[in-house]
Structures are given as structure tokens and as C-alpha cells.
Design a protein around this motif. Sequence first.
Motif, mmCIF file in Angstrom:
data_model
loop_
_atom_site.group_PDB
_atom_site.id
_atom_site.type_symbol
_atom_site.label_atom_id
_atom_site.label_comp_id
_atom_site.label_asym_id
_atom_site.label_seq_id
_atom_site.Cartn_x
_atom_site.Cartn_y
_atom_site.Cartn_z
ATOM 1 N N MET A 1 -40.483 5.522 -21.895
ATOM 2 C CA MET A 1 -41.103 4.448 -21.158
ATOM 3 C C MET A 1 -40.525 3.141 -21.702
ATOM 4 N N HIS A 2 -39.697 2.482 -20.899
ATOM 5 C CA HIS A 2 -38.936 1.328 -21.352
ATOM 6 C C HIS A 2 -39.457 0.037 -20.739
ATOM 7 N N PHE A 3 -39.302 -1.045 -21.487
ATOM 8 C CA PHE A 3 -39.668 -2.382 -21.013
ATOM 9 C C PHE A 3 -38.887 -3.409 -21.805
ATOM 10 N N GLN A 4 -38.949 -4.663 -21.349
ATOM 11 C CA GLN A 4 -38.352 -5.784 -22.072
ATOM 12 C C GLN A 4 -39.483 -6.726 -22.487
ATOM 13 N N HIS A 5 -39.439 -7.164 -23.740
ATOM 14 C CA HIS A 5 -40.424 -8.117 -24.237
ATOM 15 C C HIS A 5 -40.183 -9.493 -23.614
ATOM 16 N N PRO A 6 -41.279 -10.240 -23.348
ATOM 17 C CA PRO A 6 -41.109 -11.626 -22.903
ATOM 18 C C PRO A 6 -40.338 -12.423 -23.966
ATOM 19 N N PRO A 7 -39.565 -13.388 -23.612
ATOM 20 C CA PRO A 7 -39.437 -13.993 -22.278
ATOM 21 C C PRO A 7 -38.411 -13.289 -21.385
ATOM 22 N N HIS A 8 -37.972 -12.116 -21.790
ATOM 23 C CA HIS A 8 -36.954 -11.390 -21.019
ATOM 24 C C HIS A 8 -37.556 -10.261 -20.177
ATOM 25 N N ALA A 9 -38.876 -10.285 -20.015
ATOM 26 C CA ALA A 9 -39.526 -9.263 -19.184
ATOM 27 C C ALA A 9 -38.893 -9.282 -17.800
ATOM 28 N N GLU A 10 -38.762 -8.110 -17.226
ATOM 29 C CA GLU A 10 -38.074 -7.998 -15.943
ATOM 30 C C GLU A 10 -38.911 -7.229 -14.932
ATOM 31 N N MET A 11 -38.667 -7.548 -13.689
ATOM 32 C CA MET A 11 -39.223 -6.778 -12.593
ATOM 33 C C MET A 11 -38.131 -5.806 -12.164
ATOM 34 N N LYS A 12 -38.527 -4.580 -11.787
ATOM 35 C CA LYS A 12 -37.563 -3.577 -11.332
ATOM 36 C C LYS A 12 -37.976 -3.063 -9.963
ATOM 37 N N LEU A 13 -36.999 -2.808 -9.142
ATOM 38 C CA LEU A 13 -37.197 -2.105 -7.880
ATOM 39 C C LEU A 13 -36.376 -0.827 -7.998
ATOM 40 N N VAL A 14 -37.064 0.319 -7.914
ATOM 41 C CA VAL A 14 -36.418 1.606 -8.143
ATOM 42 C C VAL A 14 -36.495 2.447 -6.877
#
Length: 123
Positions: A1-14
Amino acid sequence: MHFQHPPHAEMKLVSCVRGAVLDVAVDLRAGSATFLKWHAQELSAENRRALLIPEGFAHGFQALTSDCELIYLHSKPYIAGSEGALHAKDPALDIAWPLEITEMSERDQKHPYLTDQFAGLTP
């Protein structure tokens, strides 16, 4: 389960263009009414569905067929130093994977389980 920490948080469309997967998003937003809850959606070439994963959510998937191809659209570039991850088998998440997890990358096997210190992501 992957994510990016703020301020680099991202939205993904899969979306899935070949085969089928169970795509899962977990809410990691601090203070959210759905904090640590997950949502799953089957994506397949046949059903042509896509899943929009907002900033502040972890993302993972399980292949339901042996011939999967996914397309990801990201709202921000990947920043290696901002990557975070949770273990897909973490009992605190209790994700109902439809198949037994028999294969997982060595990297993903090393992802941590949640502790009481995890208070969520803040913008």
C-alpha cells in the motif's frame, strides 16, 4: 500500500486495460471520518472502470488474472524521499483481499505494520 507524504501527496487515476485487479485505497488523512478505512473496486478491461484515489490515500492492488496491465495517471511527480507504504496484510487495515496473497515483492514484504504512533497524514 503506497503513498506520498505531503507536500508531495498525489492523486491517482487507475484503470486496467488487460485482465482484472482488485484496486484498493486506504484513507490516511488525519482527522478524517473514514481514517484507516478502505475502499475496493474491481477494475478490468471488460468493465472499463477506473478508480480515482485522492491525495492522502494509500493505494495497492491484487491481480485477479495472470495477464494484468494497469495505467496510472498521477497528479504530481514521484519523489523517492517522500514515499511511504503500509503492509498489505496489516491486520489493523483488515483488507478483504479476495485471493490468498501468495506473491509479494521483497520490497513490499518489508513495509511496516501500523503502530499507535501513526496519527495520519496532514497537508
